[in-house]
Design an enzyme around this catalytic site. Sequence first.
Site, PDB file in Angstrom:
ATOM      1  CG  HIS A   1      -1.794  -1.134   1.385  1.00  0.00           C
ATOM      2  ND1 HIS A   1      -2.704  -1.498   0.410  1.00  0.00           N
ATOM      3  CD2 HIS A   1      -1.919  -2.039   2.378  1.00  0.00           C
ATOM      4  CE1 HIS A   1      -3.356  -2.581   0.822  1.00  0.00           C
ATOM      5  NE2 HIS A   1      -2.899  -2.929   1.996  1.00  0.00           N
TER       6      HIS A   1
ATOM      7  CG  HIS B   1       2.856   5.992   5.733  1.00  0.00           C
ATOM      8  ND1 HIS B   1       2.524   5.996   7.057  1.00  0.00           N
ATOM      9  CD2 HIS B   1       1.858   6.633   5.091  1.00  0.00           C
ATOM     10  CE1 HIS B   1       1.361   6.603   7.212  1.00  0.00           C
ATOM     11  NE2 HIS B   1       0.940   7.008   6.033  1.00  0.00           N
TER      12      HIS B   1
ATOM     13  CG  HIS C   1      -0.356   8.734   1.436  1.00  0.00           C
ATOM     14  ND1 HIS C   1      -1.233   7.685   1.451  1.00  0.00           N
ATOM     15  CD2 HIS C   1      -0.039   8.983   2.731  1.00  0.00           C
ATOM     16  CE1 HIS C   1      -1.450   7.310   2.710  1.00  0.00           C
ATOM     17  NE2 HIS C   1      -0.734   8.078   3.502  1.00  0.00           N
TER      18      HIS C   1
ATOM     19  CD  GLU D   1      -3.797   9.613   2.196  1.00  0.00           C
ATOM     20  OE1 GLU D   1      -3.517   9.553   3.397  1.00  0.00           O
ATOM     21  OE2 GLU D   1      -4.528   8.780   1.608  1.00  0.00           O
TER      22      GLU D   1
ATOM     23  CG  HIS E   1       0.583  10.776   6.389  1.00  0.00           C
ATOM     24  ND1 HIS E   1      -0.433  10.063   5.795  1.00  0.00           N
ATOM     25  CD2 HIS E   1       0.355  12.088   6.107  1.00  0.00           C
ATOM     26  CE1 HIS E   1      -1.246  10.909   5.180  1.00  0.00           C
ATOM     27  NE2 HIS E   1      -0.788  12.132   5.348  1.00  0.00           N
TER      28      HIS E   1
ATOM     29  CB  THR F   1      -5.758   8.308   5.107  1.00  0.00           C
ATOM     30  OG1 THR F   1      -4.450   7.755   4.943  1.00  0.00           O
ATOM     31  CG2 THR F   1      -5.663   9.631   5.833  1.00  0.00           C
TER      32      THR F   1
HETATM   33 ZN   LIG Z   1      -0.774   8.012   5.500  1.00  0.00          ZN
END
Ligand SMILES: [Zn+2]
Length: 379
Positions: free
Chosen positions: A110, A136, A138, A148, A161, A242
């Site tokens: 992910h 991590h 995104h 995000e 994040h 999220t």
């Molecule tokens: Zn995140």
Amino acid sequence: MSRAVLRVSLLLLAALGRAGAGSEQDQDQEHEHGGEDSPHPRQKGPGRSHWSYEDKDHWGMDYVNCDGTAQSPINIDTSKTIFSPQLRPIQLSGYSLPANEKLRLKNNGHTVFLDLPGSLAITGGYAQQYRAAQLHLHWGSQSGPGSEHTVNGHRFAAEIHVVHYNTKYASIQEAIKQPDGLAVLGAFLEVGPRENPYYQEILEHLYNIEREDEEVLVPGFNIAGLLPDNLKLYFHYNGSLTTPPCYQSVKWTVFNQTMMISNAQMSMLVTALKYDGSEPLQNNYRLAQDLHGRQVLASFQTTLPSTKPLPSDSDDSAAAGHSSFHPGDVLAVLFGVLFAATALAFLLYIYKHRSQNARLDSPTKSKVIYTAAATENTA
Ligand SMILES: [Zn+2]
């Protein structure tokens, strides 16, 4: 006349008060902040989650919290944020790690996440203490951005994040379901002119973990380098993870200053990883969720204070009904001028001091997304 002088003096006093308050940002604990989202807690065990971003509109079917009323991410509308002077600068401790301390970097299908030792902590800016667990990212794809959170509808290229949990809980697993369990620090990434050496510490290892569930140990480095220099300017709200299970346990901090990485680095981020065999791991972001009445706080003013035109001096005299000049006025003027000069010198000192601080900012963390009465959308 003396009334005008008095008014000028009062205005200067007010300005001084504001400048002082702005430069210190001390005292109070922040009271309410928004939720925290716990971004991707580690996926572990046999039941490694089967959710996917293609299926993000239906997460609520398997994970009821994903249909909750305090979900993340959100769009931050800076015309509606509430300036909250109590929001103190975020303070980090223990973020600089020696190279001989190895950290696990993993592609979990992910995202790419980096395990963080519990010695890293948020020691200021939140009302409680939080210990780091992991960070991590995104991102989008070659054809579009993938942050995000969005600001005034603008989506940034990517978002980091850094996940922390409240030290009153024994572990992140315990904290992750609690309303005050998590604190996540978020920052936006944009493409800038040069390579960012801190992000390179992560990105250079991605080719070692191209496939889902692969992991590698990477040398420690200064993790704070992944976050903005300016930890005073941020947005704050209560939200959620999220990703499934979307627990509404996150007090979010989204920094106003963005991070810059090079074009080559951004390309590496969006193209290096795969999941589920050979699918490119891209566009791993969730769309903005409804606020459902939640307030988004800002540690700074996002709109200019309304300016009322001051009555002119002549208006003032007319209102007073006379314009004669008394000896007392001379002293008042003298005092006013001296006071103004002192105040001006003080303001100049503050300004100079701030400029020096600003100059310390590295070119890889430059941009401020939002300044009062103006937004810049780059990227
Ligand atoms: Zn995140």
